[in-house]
Design a protein around this motif. Structure first.
Motif, short mmCIF file in Angstrom:
data_model
loop_
_atom_site.label_atom_id
_atom_site.label_comp_id
_atom_site.label_asym_id
_atom_site.label_seq_id
_atom_site.Cartn_x
_atom_site.Cartn_y
_atom_site.Cartn_z
N THR A 148 0.84 -1.20 0.00
CA THR A 148 0.00 0.00 0.00
C THR A 148 0.88 1.25 0.00
OG1 THR A 148 -0.01 0.05 2.40
CG2 THR A 148 -1.80 -1.19 1.35
N PRO A 149 0.30 2.39 -0.37
CA PRO A 149 1.08 3.65 -0.27
C PRO A 149 1.58 3.88 1.15
CG PRO A 149 -0.93 4.00 -1.53
CD PRO A 149 -1.02 2.61 -0.99
N GLU A 150 0.78 3.45 2.14
CA GLU A 150 1.21 3.58 3.54
C GLU A 150 2.52 2.85 3.76
OE1 GLU A 150 -1.93 3.04 2.58
OE2 GLU A 150 -3.36 4.08 3.89
N MET A 151 2.64 1.65 3.19
CA MET A 151 3.86 0.85 3.38
C MET A 151 5.07 1.49 2.71
SD MET A 151 2.20 -2.92 2.77
CE MET A 151 0.63 -3.33 3.55
N GLU A 152 4.85 2.00 1.51
CA GLU A 152 5.96 2.65 0.82
C GLU A 152 6.41 3.90 1.59
OE1 GLU A 152 5.24 3.87 -3.28
OE2 GLU A 152 7.10 5.06 -3.20
N TYR A 153 5.43 4.65 2.06
CA TYR A 153 5.71 5.86 2.85
C TYR A 153 6.60 5.52 4.04
CZ TYR A 153 4.13 10.19 5.33
OH TYR A 153 4.03 11.41 5.97
N ILE A 154 6.24 4.44 4.71
CA ILE A 154 6.97 4.01 5.90
C ILE A 154 8.39 3.59 5.56
CG2 ILE A 154 7.09 2.07 7.53
CD1 ILE A 154 3.93 2.46 7.70
N ALA A 155 8.56 2.90 4.44
CA ALA A 155 9.90 2.46 4.05
C ALA A 155 10.81 3.67 3.88
CB ALA A 155 9.84 1.64 2.77
N ILE A 156 10.29 4.70 3.23
CA ILE A 156 11.10 5.91 3.03
C ILE A 156 11.38 6.57 4.38
CG2 ILE A 156 11.13 8.21 1.99
CD1 ILE A 156 9.27 7.04 -0.22
N ARG A 157 10.35 6.60 5.21
CA ARG A 157 10.47 7.27 6.49
C ARG A 157 11.51 6.61 7.39
NH1 ARG A 157 5.30 9.26 10.21
NH2 ARG A 157 6.39 11.11 10.92
N GLU A 158 11.51 5.29 7.40
CA GLU A 158 12.44 4.57 8.26
C GLU A 158 13.88 4.68 7.77
OE1 GLU A 158 11.93 2.37 11.10
OE2 GLU A 158 9.98 3.32 11.29
N ASN A 159 14.03 4.96 6.50
CA ASN A 159 15.36 5.02 5.89
C ASN A 159 15.89 6.42 5.74
OD1 ASN A 159 16.29 2.46 5.12
ND2 ASN A 159 14.76 2.34 3.52
N GLN A 160 15.16 7.40 6.25
CA GLN A 160 15.39 8.75 5.73
C GLN A 160 16.81 9.25 5.83
OE1 GLN A 160 13.63 11.74 8.89
NE2 GLN A 160 12.14 10.47 7.90
N ASN A 161 17.52 8.96 6.89
CA ASN A 161 18.91 9.40 6.97
C ASN A 161 19.68 8.90 5.77
OD1 ASN A 161 19.28 10.87 9.33
ND2 ASN A 161 19.07 9.00 10.54
N ILE A 162 19.42 7.63 5.51
CA ILE A 162 20.19 6.95 4.50
C ILE A 162 19.83 7.47 3.12
CG2 ILE A 162 20.70 4.67 3.58
CD1 ILE A 162 19.51 3.76 6.45
N GLU A 163 18.51 7.54 2.86
CA GLU A 163 18.04 8.03 1.56
C GLU A 163 18.61 9.42 1.28
OE1 GLU A 163 16.38 6.87 -0.85
OE2 GLU A 163 15.44 5.05 -0.08
N ALA A 164 18.45 10.28 2.30
CA ALA A 164 18.79 11.67 2.08
C ALA A 164 20.30 11.87 1.96
CB ALA A 164 18.24 12.52 3.22
N MET A 165 21.03 11.02 2.62
CA MET A 165 22.46 11.24 2.64
C MET A 165 23.19 10.45 1.57
SD MET A 165 23.30 11.25 6.59
CE MET A 165 22.74 12.57 7.66
N HIS A 518 20.26 -0.26 14.05
CA HIS A 518 19.34 0.22 13.01
C HIS A 518 20.13 1.08 12.03
CE1 HIS A 518 15.36 1.24 11.35
NE2 HIS A 518 15.99 2.33 10.98
N PRO A 519 20.01 0.78 10.73
CA PRO A 519 20.84 1.51 9.77
C PRO A 519 20.57 3.01 9.86
CG PRO A 519 19.12 0.23 8.68
CD PRO A 519 19.14 -0.20 10.10
N GLY A 520 21.60 3.78 9.93
CA GLY A 520 21.42 5.22 9.93
C GLY A 520 21.27 5.84 11.30
N ALA A 521 20.96 5.03 12.32
CA ALA A 521 20.72 5.62 13.64
C ALA A 521 21.95 6.35 14.15
CB ALA A 521 20.31 4.52 14.63
N GLN A 522 23.11 5.80 13.88
CA GLN A 522 24.32 6.39 14.47
C GLN A 522 24.78 7.67 13.78
OE1 GLN A 522 27.52 3.51 15.17
NE2 GLN A 522 28.91 5.25 15.47
N MET A 523 24.18 7.98 12.66
CA MET A 523 24.63 9.17 11.94
C MET A 523 24.49 10.42 12.79
SD MET A 523 23.31 8.62 8.12
CE MET A 523 24.06 7.38 7.08
N ARG A 524 23.42 10.48 13.56
CA ARG A 524 23.20 11.66 14.39
C ARG A 524 24.25 11.73 15.49
NH1 ARG A 524 17.20 13.43 16.47
NH2 ARG A 524 17.74 15.46 17.36
#
Ligand code: IRN
Ligand code: FE2
Length: 623
Positions: A148-165, A518-524
């Motif tokens: 669902t769009p909800e699932m895709e939204y969540i995938a991006i949200r959970e990855n955001q550090n990684i996606e954005a960086m 969790h991938p990306g958590a340590q970036m902060r």
């Protein structure tokens, strides 16, 4: 600084904004379709000073629960509510129908009541439910292989550090390698599969289209919940909405509205229409109001109608204490603190008064039918959680947990999303077994715990006694942590308590994310440490979970603006700062052409020691 600013304009009602964090900007990542716009907060960092290498520091992207309230391009009118971001997704699935007037429990009767006319929401969302024979739960779609769009939204949200960086955050400093972590591992398909097997839930009622989807499961970021509404007798609707906004401003992933008392329905309506995060409730509280607080007068019919009323409004998850069975109740007799759960004690009282099995247990399949018609998720209540260290892990608690596992299986037969509530008061050494037992008994359904508090001796500090337990259980796999404020056991939390409670729980959740890798958590953390090492004070405040507090503490000892660029802090002063010394050592090594840092360190330390002996006394007077 007040975080929630209200601008009242004469003609448009009250428009509300939440002050964003410093150096922060609201940005969105677009998914596969233009209406998937995943929010995040972009923190702009300053450049590394010249003496540390003058490099550019890329912005940091962090998870953002604050909704469009922190988007300067959107004005939210509390009386109109948020834009329904999910509306099209729900509608295009074609499996729901509008409920008009009389067919709705809320329906005509309520709308016709002049006593509440002035509190009515201007824009009453047309309630929907599943078309007959349909199941609209995210689990149902997931099990059919639908992303669902909800699932895709969540995938991006959970990855955001990684996606954005991706592509921008290369190794920025010797010793740091961000490069390796930049790999989005949370794919929409992974989200779907976790929901399908019941290991994660997406609380997202079809009547809460304003929701920005999020996920609760142990293979995702650990989430936190903030409670509000305990004091409905004294607070107004506006105050409750403001508390909700305050909670999400500080990072609450979900909010539970525990309101009791007058205007409970209207209060909830206002909260839902203005909330971008999932809202949970404990429907038995409202059902109890309907029978004037007399538990024994509760009936299945009253309870069922309350569930439907709240499901039609858009509540995303219900705490249901269906695991309190008649035979469990005597197990609490020898406890030090008996039954401490409100819902649990209501049900225990009912079971004893009627000497029969609770209607929540006997009507569980009918409850599932309601849940799947709106996609309300179960949060199976821990009515028999221990209320003291002494009672932890006893027969009553674990007996109930086994029943919750049995109910989970039934819920899953109906494709109803389910999480399990947990304790309570548990000493550190008994926490791990709680998590292990829950995973086993409840087939890996997400666990959602209240702390747990690791000692009983610190009233006034129970945000800390409980965050210790929360961090531990989060590390072992707990998916969501229900905050406990410092007022626990003493009184009702005020706004500052809510802020401290949420931030304390963000710490526990993040500590668990780090421990779990969790991938990306340590970036902060890395960004903070780098800023700290390079004395970028402004960046240290801006990266912090609570920038205002960090800044104000720094100001207390070094209020001058110049101190914000100083290469020392007030702890050790200008000459004894370990960070400064290690940089000096590195420079020294480079200068002397010493390849071995250890050797340089020794020489550097010897020099520092000489300097200390010579200048020590004078230095103490400088600060
Ligand atoms: C969370 C885990 N265990 C209990 N909770 C929360 O405690 C639950 O979700 C609700 O917000 C609150 C009060 O529940 P009782 O006291 O009615 O069980
Ligand atoms: Fe307690």
């Amino acid at each position: 600084m007040s975080a929630v600013r209200q601008e009242i304009t004469a003609d448009s009602g009250s428009s509300i904004r939440i002050d964003s964090y410093p150096a922060s900007e609201k940005v969105y990542i677009q998914g596969s379709r233009p209406d998937i716009q995943v929010p995040m907060r972009k923190i702009t960092l300053s450049d590394t000073p010249a003496n540390f290498g003058a490099e550019k520091n890329p912005p940091l992207y962090v998870y953002d629960t604050s909704g469009v309230y922190t988007d300067p391009n959107v004005a939210v009118n509390l009386h109109k509510g948020l834009g329904p971001v999910r509306h099209a997704w729900i509608e295009e699935r074609g499996d729901t129908e509008l409920l008009n007037g009389p067919s709705s429990i809320y329906g005509q009767e309520r709308l016709a009541d002049p006593a509440t006319a002035h509190l009515r929401f201007e824009h009453i969302c047309q309630p929907r439910r599943a078309k007959s024979g349909h199941n609209v739960s995210q689990m149902h779609y997931a099990r059919q292989g639908i992303i669902t769009p909800e699932m895709e939204y969540i995938a991006i949200r959970e990855n955001q550090n990684i996606e954005a960086m991706r592509g921008t955050y290369k190794g920025q400093h010797p010793g740091f390698s961000f490069g390796a972590a930049i790999q989005p591992v949370i794919t929409p398909e992974f989200v779907r599969s976790e929901v399908a097997r019941g290991r994660a839930i997406i609380p997202a009622n079809i009547n809460h289209p304003e929701l920005e989807p999020m996920i609760i499961g142990r293979n995702f970021l650990v989430k936190i919940n903030g409670n509000l509404g305990n004091s409905a007798v004294t607070s107004s609707i506006e105050e409750e909405v403001e508390k909700m906004l305050w909670g999400i401003r500080w990072g609450g992933d979900t909010i539970m509205d525990l309101s009791t008392g007058k205007n409970i329905h209207e209060t909830r309506e206002w909260i839902l229409r203005n909330s971008p995060v999932p809202i949970g409730t404990v429907p038995i509280y409202q059902a109890l109001e309907k029978v004037d607080g007399k538990a024994e007068e509760l009936t299945w019919e009253i309870y069922r109608d309350t569930l439907i009323e709240q499901a039609e409004q858009g509540v995303d998850y219900f705490t249901i204490h269906a695991g309190v069975r008649l035979h469990h109740v005597p197990l609490t007799a020898k406890r030090l603190t008996g039954i401490v759960s409100r819902g649990g004690s209501i049900m225990a009282k009912w079971c004893l008064a009627h000497h029969t099995e609770s209607f929540l247990y006997t009507h569980f399949e009918e409850i599932c039918e309601i849940m799947k018609a709106y996609d309300v998720s179960f949060s199976l209540g821990d009515g028999l959680r221990p209320g003291s260290i002494y009672d932890a892990n006893d027969a009553a608690q674990f007996g109930e947990l086994e029943t919750l596992g049995e109910l989970t299986k039934i819920a899953w037969q109906h494709d109803v999303q389910t999480m399990i509530e947990g304790p309570g008061h548990v000493p550190l050494q008994m926490i791990k077994i709680n998590m292990e037992k829950q995973l086993e008994d409840c087939f890996e359904a997400p666990f959602y715990t209240l702390g747990p508090l690791t000692t009983d001796i610190a009233p006034g500090y129970d945000h800390i006694t409980s965050a210790i337990g929360a961090a531990n259980i989060g590390w072992y796999g707990c998916a969501m942590l229900c905050y406990v404020t410092q007022k626990e056991h003493l009184g009702l939390p005020n706004k500052q308590d809510v802020r401290e409670g949420i931030v304390t729980y963000k710490i526990a959740a993040h500590a668990a994310d780090l421990a779990k890798g969790h991938p990306g958590a340590q970036m902060r953390d890395n960004a903070m440490s780098k800023a700290r090492f390079e004395f970028r004070w402004e960046d240290q405040f801006n990266i912090a979970l609570d920038p205002e507090k960090a800044r104000s503490f720094h100001d207390e000892t070094l209020p001058k603006q110049s101190a914000k660029v100083a290469h020392f802090c007030s702890m050790c002063g200008p000459h004894f700062c370990s960070m400064k010394i290690s940089q000096d050592v590195r420079d020294y090594a480079a200068e002397k052409g010493l390849a071995d840092e250890q050797e340089a360190l020794k020489i550097g330390m010897d020099e520092k020691s000489k300097q200390f002996i010579e200048e020590g006394a004078a230095i103490y007077h400088e600060i």
